[in-house]
Design an enzyme around this catalytic site. Structure first.
Site, PDB file in Angstrom:
ATOM      1  N   ARG A  71       0.820  -1.219   0.000  1.00  0.00           N
ATOM      2  CA  ARG A  71       0.000   0.000   0.000  1.00  0.00           C
ATOM      3  C   ARG A  71       0.849   1.262   0.000  1.00  0.00           C
ATOM      4  NH1 ARG A  71      -3.439  -1.355   4.933  1.00  0.00           N
ATOM      5  NH2 ARG A  71      -2.339  -3.337   5.064  1.00  0.00           N
ATOM      6  N   GLU A 108       1.842  -6.147  13.222  1.00  0.00           N
ATOM      7  CA  GLU A 108       0.729  -6.260  14.169  1.00  0.00           C
ATOM      8  C   GLU A 108       0.161  -7.681  14.103  1.00  0.00           C
ATOM      9  OE1 GLU A 108      -2.564  -3.663  13.394  1.00  0.00           O
ATOM     10  OE2 GLU A 108      -3.396  -3.928  15.399  1.00  0.00           O
TER      11      GLU A 108
HETATM   12  O1  LIG Z   1       3.214  -0.473  11.881  1.00  0.00           O
HETATM   13  P1  LIG Z   1       3.118  -1.938  11.603  1.00  0.00           P
HETATM   14  O2  LIG Z   1       2.519  -2.710  12.756  1.00  0.00           O
HETATM   15  O3  LIG Z   1       4.442  -2.513  11.184  1.00  0.00           O
HETATM   16  O4  LIG Z   1       2.082  -2.171  10.424  1.00  0.00           O
HETATM   17  C1  LIG Z   1       1.978  -1.340   9.298  1.00  0.00           C
HETATM   18  C2  LIG Z   1       2.116  -2.103   8.018  1.00  0.00           C
HETATM   19  O5  LIG Z   1       1.084  -3.087   7.889  1.00  0.00           O
HETATM   20  C3  LIG Z   1       0.474  -2.959   6.619  1.00  0.00           C
HETATM   21  O6  LIG Z   1       1.118  -3.705   5.647  1.00  0.00           O
HETATM   22  P2  LIG Z   1       0.868  -5.232   5.319  1.00  0.00           P
HETATM   23  O7  LIG Z   1       2.056  -6.018   5.795  1.00  0.00           O
HETATM   24  O8  LIG Z   1      -0.476  -5.630   5.839  1.00  0.00           O
HETATM   25  O9  LIG Z   1       0.962  -5.299   3.754  1.00  0.00           O
HETATM   26  P3  LIG Z   1       0.182  -4.692   2.504  1.00  0.00           P
HETATM   27  O10 LIG Z   1       0.546  -3.211   2.416  1.00  0.00           O
HETATM   28  O11 LIG Z   1       0.757  -5.455   1.379  1.00  0.00           O
HETATM   29  O12 LIG Z   1      -1.297  -4.895   2.682  1.00  0.00           O
HETATM   30  C4  LIG Z   1       0.610  -1.500   6.301  1.00  0.00           C
HETATM   31  O13 LIG Z   1       0.489  -1.227   4.915  1.00  0.00           O
HETATM   32  C5  LIG Z   1       1.996  -1.184   6.822  1.00  0.00           C
HETATM   33  O14 LIG Z   1       3.009  -1.481   5.876  1.00  0.00           O
HETATM   34  N1  LIG Z   2      -5.212  -2.258  11.746  1.00  0.00           N
HETATM   35  C1  LIG Z   2      -4.621  -2.163  10.547  1.00  0.00           C
HETATM   36  N2  LIG Z   2      -5.363  -1.797   9.465  1.00  0.00           N
HETATM   37  C2  LIG Z   2      -4.776  -1.698   8.245  1.00  0.00           C
HETATM   38  N3  LIG Z   2      -3.489  -1.928   8.032  1.00  0.00           N
HETATM   39  C3  LIG Z   2      -2.733  -2.286   9.072  1.00  0.00           C
HETATM   40  N4  LIG Z   2      -1.426  -2.584   9.171  1.00  0.00           N
HETATM   41  C4  LIG Z   2      -1.171  -2.898  10.448  1.00  0.00           C
HETATM   42  N5  LIG Z   2      -2.267  -2.798  11.195  1.00  0.00           N
HETATM   43  C5  LIG Z   2      -3.259  -2.421  10.361  1.00  0.00           C
END
Ligand SMILES: O=P(O)(O)OC[C@H]1O[C@H](OP(=O)(O)OP(=O)(O)O)[C@H](O)[C@@H]1O
Ligand SMILES: Nc1ncnc2[nH]cnc12
Length: 183
Positions: A71, A108
């Site tokens: 994202r 998370e």
């Molecule tokens: O602050 P944090 O606890 O580290 O979480 C934040 C991350 O989690 C999500 O990515 P995700 O790994 O879900 O991947 P995506 O962007 O491919 O959906 C979001 O886009 C951040 O990169």
């Molecule tokens: N609660 C949340 N919603 C969307 N993206 C996330 N990445 C980590 N935590 C998330």
């Protein structure tokens, strides 16, 4: 775990375009779905403009934008164009074809590893790290380590959305942080 928190700050009027999905991708996670925002031309433009304005108002100067898969790519590329600089992808394992540096991190909901091409960050470059969400801050902190490990300077982190209850800012407290929406 994350709770369904109320929005605290939303200067660009974007909260209505972010849908909360309980228990995704696992029980206890209140997932913030940004796809309705991406699908709305006005909201998407306000998001990118708002993030660029925060960077400008903070006096942050940038040579490159580093966006975090996946994202962070969606927002990082238009932000790089808006700021007049190039874009560097930080990717999940095994996706980049040439020599990489990697960092492990805790999410998370799980753990993972991030990689960047060794020539993606040039020594001395001021880098803006971009992602959609900061939750625990593990992803952002790992990306910061990738940038500094290659000799770059983290000029700032820019997020669309901050889940403030999870303490992500504390993981990257040595750098400026901007976020458009705070929950
Ligand atoms: O602050 P944090 O606890 O580290 O979480 C934040 C991350 O989690 C999500 O990515 P995700 O790994 O879900 O991947 P995506 O962007 O491919 O959906 C979001 O886009 C951040 O990169
Ligand atoms: N609660 C949340 N919603 C969307 N993206 C996330 N990445 C980590 N935590 C998330």
């Amino acid at each position: 775990m994350s709770e369904a928190l109320p929005v605290q700050a939303d200067p660009a009027g974007l909260a209505a375009f972010i849908h909360e999905v309980p228990d995704f991708p696992s029980p206890g996670i209140a997932y913030k779905d940004i796809t309705p925002l991406l699908a709305d031309a006005g909201a998407l433009a306000r998001a990118v403009e708002g993030m660029a304005a925060q960077v400008g108002e903070a006096g942050i100067e940038v040579d490159r934008v580093v966006g975090i898969e996946s994202r962070g790519f969606i927002l990082g590329v238009p932000l790089a164009l808006r700021l007049g600089c190039g874009f560097v992808p930080v990717r999940k394992p095994g996706k980049l074809p040439r020599e990489v540096r990697f960092e492990e991190y805790a999410l998370e909901y799980g753990t993972d590893r991030l990689e960047v091409h060794v020539d993606g960050v040039v020594a001395g470059h001021r880098v803006l790290v971009v992602d959609d969400v900061i939750a625990t801050g593990g992803t952002a902190a790992a990306t910061g380590r990738l940038v500094t490990g290659l000799g770059g300077e983290v000029a700032a982190f820019a997020f669309l959305l901050e889940l403030s209850g999870l303490g992500g800012r504390d993981q990257i407290a040595e750098h400026p942080v901007v976020s458009l929406l705070t929950y």
